[in-house]
Scaffold this active site. Sequence first.
Site, short mmCIF file in Angstrom:
data_model
loop_
_atom_site.label_atom_id
_atom_site.label_comp_id
_atom_site.label_asym_id
_atom_site.label_seq_id
_atom_site.Cartn_x
_atom_site.Cartn_y
_atom_site.Cartn_z
N ASP A 28 -26.51 -12.96 -5.67
CA ASP A 28 -25.16 -13.34 -5.23
C ASP A 28 -25.23 -14.33 -4.07
O ASP A 28 -24.47 -15.30 -4.02
CB ASP A 28 -24.38 -12.09 -4.79
CG ASP A 28 -23.85 -11.28 -5.97
OD1 ASP A 28 -23.92 -11.78 -7.11
OD2 ASP A 28 -23.37 -10.16 -5.74
N GLU B 6 -27.22 -15.62 -12.22
CA GLU B 6 -28.34 -15.35 -13.12
C GLU B 6 -29.54 -16.25 -12.84
O GLU B 6 -30.69 -15.81 -12.85
CB GLU B 6 -27.89 -15.51 -14.58
CG GLU B 6 -26.84 -14.50 -15.04
CD GLU B 6 -27.32 -13.07 -14.94
OE1 GLU B 6 -28.54 -12.83 -15.14
OE2 GLU B 6 -26.50 -12.19 -14.64
#
Length: 478
Positions: free
Chosen positions: A422, A339
């Site tokens: 990611d 995030e």
Amino acid sequence: MALSGELWAELPAERRIFCSVLLFSWAVYLWEAFLAHRQRRVYRTTTHVPQELGQIMDSETFEKSRLYQLDKSTFSFWSGLYSEIEGTMILLCGGIPFLWKLSGQISGHAGFGQEYEIVQSLVFLLLATLFSAMTGLPWSLYNTFVIEEKHGFNQQVLQRALVLTQWLQTLGFFFKDAIKKFVVTQCILLPVTSLLLYIIKIGGDYFFIYAWLFTLVVSLVLVTIYADYIAPLFDKFIPLPEGELKQQIETMAKSIDFPLTKVYVVEGSKRSSHSNAYFYGFFKNKRIVLFDTLLEDYSALNKEPAEGEDGENEETKSKTKNKKQGCKNEEVLAVLGHELGHWKLGHTVKNIIISQMNSFLCFFLFAVLIGRKELFTAFGFYDTQPTLIGLMIIFQFIFSPYNEVLSFCLTVLSRRFEFQADAFAKELGKAKDLYSALIKLNKDNLGFPVSDWIFSMWHYSHPPLLERLQALKDAKQE
């Protein structure tokens, strides 16, 4: 073919506009139904865990997720069909001009004549949203109390409601929540709409610039106040207690210069067991919010029932004993690393810029089209051209082809951002923990890891699980 083209050309402009809107609406619905049919076929035929998933998903979880997604897809088909038929009937039967006249009568009885267009617009908006809420209520009830409860996500029902009192309390919570959402929405929607309509009316030739700036300010304010003042009306937010997890979060935030000020845990488990995490705030005032369902130590499903608790049947006890929901601290940090990667890589700012560029373009085109009388006559407004109706016609109907293309492009961009986030978590050394966290979250949310490629390409704003795991696999093995 040529004859039909000639007949089409002979139709008045307003009839061509109306027919085009209806045809495009049904074309989009049929396309969506076709994609959903392809995906349902995947749910029906993929009954065993594929070989490439054997190491990450057991057969019991696979079957649960398959049945859950199949039920959701079937529900979506029927609710979507109803919505499309309802919208078509509203247009064919003149529902919009009827509701406008009704709102004029109501505002007239309150002492506001036709010159008070903004007042009439607000009454129209209130009636329209009330109608939408009422017609959508049965579908919402079925989704919450049948589908989500059947598959264990509706935490408004903590146990099977076998007695009438329990059932009424649960239903009461649902309606209280729905009424609160409706009231809060109106408290925001009506004042914002009235100011927007006023700006458009007094803005002169460059009203679209002022209208765009106003919506920009409103969106930034709402983003700023949502978690502090709006979300707590529905869920309880508590500061994350002092401890190892909080210290690790603060250390990670500091390592990437994320200006963290507070970390909250939201009790989302009282209405749903789906997991989530997000951050919000501008400049040097960032906050992180973790759903309790994301945290293994906080998840209600992992807590032992209190001694002497009545009414709990053996099925509920079994679920509490056997299901371990949420992530360990290391995995929570990996999810947050992902995030925070969105922030560090500028994805949030890029999305805001794209949104505002689109908003400016739409307001500019609205300024160009608002004077076209045929747009109003196409939808039954022959003697009047209300600004609110013009906004509805142009933004909802005329721009619908553009909106579909934009939505697809944003979906593609979102998947790209997810891979980048990611990769950022991998750079933080969180690849192994993110790998296991994604598997756990997919299991907790009963996500089905097998998708039809066209359905996935069109709908998935996040890459499919297997693609994300494959991208993390090399770093995980290292």
